[in-house]
Design a protein around this motif. Structure first.
Motif, PDB file in Angstrom:
ATOM      1  N   ASP A 189       0.811  -1.227   0.000  1.00 11.76           N
ATOM      2  CA  ASP A 189       0.000   0.000   0.000  1.00 11.76           C
ATOM      3  C   ASP A 189       0.846   1.280   0.000  1.00 11.76           C
ATOM      4  O   ASP A 189       0.322   2.377   0.124  1.00 11.76           O
ATOM      5  N   LYS A 190       2.165   1.155  -0.122  1.00  9.02           N
ATOM      6  CA  LYS A 190       3.108   2.279  -0.193  1.00  9.02           C
ATOM      7  C   LYS A 190       3.186   3.083   1.107  1.00  9.02           C
ATOM      8  O   LYS A 190       3.568   4.239   1.115  1.00  9.02           O
ATOM      9  N   LYS A 191       2.815   2.449   2.207  1.00 10.59           N
ATOM     10  CA  LYS A 191       2.919   3.096   3.521  1.00 10.59           C
ATOM     11  C   LYS A 191       3.945   2.347   4.359  1.00 10.59           C
ATOM     12  O   LYS A 191       4.145   1.142   4.191  1.00 10.59           O
ATOM     13  N   TRP A 192       4.565   3.089   5.242  1.00  8.88           N
ATOM     14  CA  TRP A 192       5.573   2.509   6.126  1.00  8.88           C
ATOM     15  C   TRP A 192       5.020   2.404   7.534  1.00  8.88           C
ATOM     16  O   TRP A 192       4.323   3.295   8.000  1.00  8.88           O
ATOM     17  N   ARG A 193       5.341   1.301   8.193  1.00  8.71           N
ATOM     18  CA  ARG A 193       4.961   1.124   9.598  1.00  8.71           C
ATOM     19  C   ARG A 193       6.211   1.377  10.422  1.00  8.71           C
ATOM     20  O   ARG A 193       7.233   0.727  10.232  1.00  8.71           O
ATOM     21  N   MET A 194       6.120   2.366  11.282  1.00  5.12           N
ATOM     22  CA  MET A 194       7.266   2.773  12.080  1.00  5.12           C
ATOM     23  C   MET A 194       7.004   2.430  13.542  1.00  5.12           C
ATOM     24  O   MET A 194       5.943   2.735  14.081  1.00  5.12           O
ATOM     25  N   ILE A 195       7.957   1.769  14.147  1.00  2.00           N
ATOM     26  CA  ILE A 195       7.880   1.415  15.554  1.00  2.00           C
ATOM     27  C   ILE A 195       8.901   2.288  16.276  1.00  2.00           C
ATOM     28  O   ILE A 195      10.091   2.263  15.948  1.00  2.00           O
TER      29      ILE A 195
ATOM     30  N   SER B 158      16.259   3.251  18.336  1.00  2.00           N
ATOM     31  CA  SER B 158      14.948   2.806  18.827  1.00  2.00           C
ATOM     32  C   SER B 158      13.825   3.143  17.850  1.00  2.00           C
ATOM     33  O   SER B 158      12.690   3.392  18.249  1.00  2.00           O
ATOM     34  N   VAL B 159      14.158   3.141  16.568  1.00  2.00           N
ATOM     35  CA  VAL B 159      13.163   3.398  15.521  1.00  2.00           C
ATOM     36  C   VAL B 159      13.346   2.340  14.429  1.00  2.00           C
ATOM     37  O   VAL B 159      14.418   2.229  13.846  1.00  2.00           O
ATOM     38  N   PHE B 160      12.291   1.586  14.187  1.00  2.00           N
ATOM     39  CA  PHE B 160      12.325   0.527  13.184  1.00  2.00           C
ATOM     40  C   PHE B 160      11.210   0.755  12.169  1.00  2.00           C
ATOM     41  O   PHE B 160      10.163   1.306  12.517  1.00  2.00           O
ATOM     42  N   VAL B 161      11.438   0.299  10.943  1.00  2.00           N
ATOM     43  CA  VAL B 161      10.478   0.515   9.856  1.00  2.00           C
ATOM     44  C   VAL B 161      10.195  -0.808   9.152  1.00  2.00           C
ATOM     45  O   VAL B 161      11.096  -1.641   8.985  1.00  2.00           O
ATOM     46  N   TYR B 162       8.939  -0.949   8.723  1.00  2.00           N
ATOM     47  CA  TYR B 162       8.509  -2.144   8.003  1.00  2.00           C
ATOM     48  C   TYR B 162       7.459  -1.727   6.969  1.00  2.00           C
ATOM     49  O   TYR B 162       6.659  -0.819   7.236  1.00  2.00           O
ATOM     50  N   PRO B 163       7.411  -2.366   5.804  1.00  2.00           N
ATOM     51  CA  PRO B 163       6.476  -1.910   4.769  1.00  2.00           C
ATOM     52  C   PRO B 163       5.044  -2.426   4.886  1.00  2.00           C
ATOM     53  O   PRO B 163       4.158  -1.907   4.209  1.00  2.00           O
ATOM     54  N   PHE B 164       4.806  -3.420   5.727  1.00  2.00           N
ATOM     55  CA  PHE B 164       3.477  -4.032   5.736  1.00  2.00           C
ATOM     56  C   PHE B 164       2.777  -3.885   7.083  1.00  2.00           C
ATOM     57  O   PHE B 164       3.410  -3.696   8.112  1.00  2.00           O
ATOM     58  N   GLU B 165       1.470  -4.025   7.029  1.00  2.00           N
ATOM     59  CA  GLU B 165       0.623  -3.975   8.223  1.00  2.00           C
ATOM     60  C   GLU B 165       1.119  -4.992   9.244  1.00  2.00           C
ATOM     61  O   GLU B 165       1.322  -6.163   8.917  1.00  2.00           O
ATOM     62  N   CYS B 166       1.317  -4.536  10.477  1.00  2.00           N
ATOM     63  CA  CYS B 166       1.803  -5.427  11.525  1.00  2.00           C
ATOM     64  C   CYS B 166       1.285  -4.971  12.892  1.00  2.00           C
ATOM     65  O   CYS B 166       1.908  -5.226  13.914  1.00  2.00           O
ATOM     66  N   ASP B 167       0.145  -4.294  12.893  1.00  4.43           N
ATOM     67  CA  ASP B 167      -0.391  -3.755  14.147  1.00  4.43           C
ATOM     68  C   ASP B 167      -0.734  -4.836  15.160  1.00  4.43           C
ATOM     69  O   ASP B 167      -0.518  -4.664  16.358  1.00  4.43           O
ATOM     70  N   LYS B 168      -1.213  -5.976  14.700  1.00  5.97           N
ATOM     71  CA  LYS B 168      -1.554  -7.064  15.630  1.00  5.97           C
ATOM     72  C   LYS B 168      -0.304  -7.606  16.321  1.00  5.97           C
ATOM     73  O   LYS B 168      -0.309  -7.872  17.519  1.00  5.97           O
ATOM     74  N   GLU B 169       0.760  -7.769  15.557  1.00 14.07           N
ATOM     75  CA  GLU B 169       2.011  -8.262  16.121  1.00 14.07           C
ATOM     76  C   GLU B 169       2.598  -7.264  17.118  1.00 14.07           C
ATOM     77  O   GLU B 169       3.082  -7.663  18.188  1.00 14.07           O
TER      78      GLU B 169
ATOM     79  N   LEU C 159      11.132  -9.135   0.363  1.00 20.95           N
ATOM     80  CA  LEU C 159       9.825  -8.825   0.970  1.00 20.95           C
ATOM     81  C   LEU C 159       9.038  -7.935   0.020  1.00 20.95           C
ATOM     82  O   LEU C 159       7.827  -8.087  -0.138  1.00 20.95           O
ATOM     83  N   LEU C 160       9.732  -6.987  -0.606  1.00 18.80           N
ATOM     84  CA  LEU C 160       9.122  -6.194  -1.678  1.00 18.80           C
ATOM     85  C   LEU C 160       9.633  -6.781  -2.985  1.00 18.80           C
ATOM     86  O   LEU C 160      10.828  -7.052  -3.126  1.00 18.80           O
ATOM     87  N   THR C 161       8.722  -6.976  -3.905  1.00 17.89           N
ATOM     88  CA  THR C 161       9.084  -7.540  -5.206  1.00 17.89           C
ATOM     89  C   THR C 161       8.496  -6.671  -6.309  1.00 17.89           C
ATOM     90  O   THR C 161       7.689  -5.785  -6.040  1.00 17.89           O
ATOM     91  N   GLU C 162       8.903  -6.935  -7.524  1.00 14.91           N
ATOM     92  CA  GLU C 162       8.320  -6.208  -8.682  1.00 14.91           C
ATOM     93  C   GLU C 162       6.810  -6.323  -8.660  1.00 14.91           C
ATOM     94  O   GLU C 162       6.095  -5.384  -8.950  1.00 14.91           O
ATOM     95  N   GLU C 163       6.358  -7.502  -8.264  1.00 16.04           N
ATOM     96  CA  GLU C 163       4.938  -7.821  -8.213  1.00 16.04           C
ATOM     97  C   GLU C 163       4.143  -6.915  -7.277  1.00 16.04           C
ATOM     98  O   GLU C 163       3.067  -6.450  -7.613  1.00 16.04           O
ATOM     99  N   ASN C 164       4.678  -6.672  -6.077  1.00 14.83           N
ATOM    100  CA  ASN C 164       3.895  -5.875  -5.119  1.00 14.83           C
ATOM    101  C   ASN C 164       4.332  -4.421  -5.027  1.00 14.83           C
ATOM    102  O   ASN C 164       3.835  -3.681  -4.212  1.00 14.83           O
ATOM    103  N   LEU C 165       5.274  -3.999  -5.889  1.00 14.56           N
ATOM    104  CA  LEU C 165       5.619  -2.584  -5.940  1.00 14.56           C
ATOM    105  C   LEU C 165       4.660  -1.911  -6.883  1.00 14.56           C
ATOM    106  O   LEU C 165       4.238  -0.913  -6.908  1.00 14.56           O
TER     107      LEU C 165
END
Length: 138
Positions: free
Chosen positions: A48-54, A84-95, A132-138
């Motif tokens: 979805d082109k959004k970053w999840r930042m912890i 103390s800042v981490f980034v991930y490209p996918f939804e991970c709110d439950k985790e 984790l990111l591929t041509e397919e999901n970019l």
């Protein structure tokens, strides 16, 4: 087995018309830890082109928990943007919610969704190299 679990404070046993067994707070935490141990974050087909930042600021006296959080985020292939800042490209709110709940980090850890990050091309490259990111999901 049930007596042992009750003795350890993992379950409560009620007897009315039927035998009812309920997990205690300790039991819930143990169950989450067990489920969580080998859990991997599900990757969607399209990003979805959004970053999840912890972002976290865990006190020094809880440094062992801080180290566990860092290790878990690295295990899940998060990118460490700062100490103390981490980034991930996918939804991970439950985790992240489970991580906060298991280790009592409600006041110390924040989950943020952002649309862009300076130099995000480096992040895209990082996650592309991990496949984790591929041509397919970019």
């Amino acid at each position: 087995s049930l007596r042992q679990l009750k003795k350890l404070g993992i379950i409560k046993r009620y007897q009315k018309n039927k035998d009812i067994i309920v997990l205690t707070k300790i039991g819930q935490k143990k169950a989450l830890e067990f489920i969580f141990k080998d859990h991997q974050i599900t990757k969607p087909k399209v990003w979805d082109k959004k970053w999840r930042m912890i972002i976290f600021d865990i006190p020094h006296e809880k440094r062992s928990i801080r180290d566990i959080v860092r290790a878990k985020l690295k295990q899940w292939n998060f990118y460490q943007l700062q100490k103390s800042v981490f980034v991930y490209p996918f939804e991970c709110d439950k985790e992240i919610y489970a991580l906060k709940h298991i280790y009592g980090l409600k006041n110390y850890l924040q989950y943020v969704v952002v649309e862009s990050i300076e130099n995000e091309i480096d992040l895209i490259d990082h996650f592309y190299n991990l496949q984790l990111l591929t041509e397919e999901n970019l």
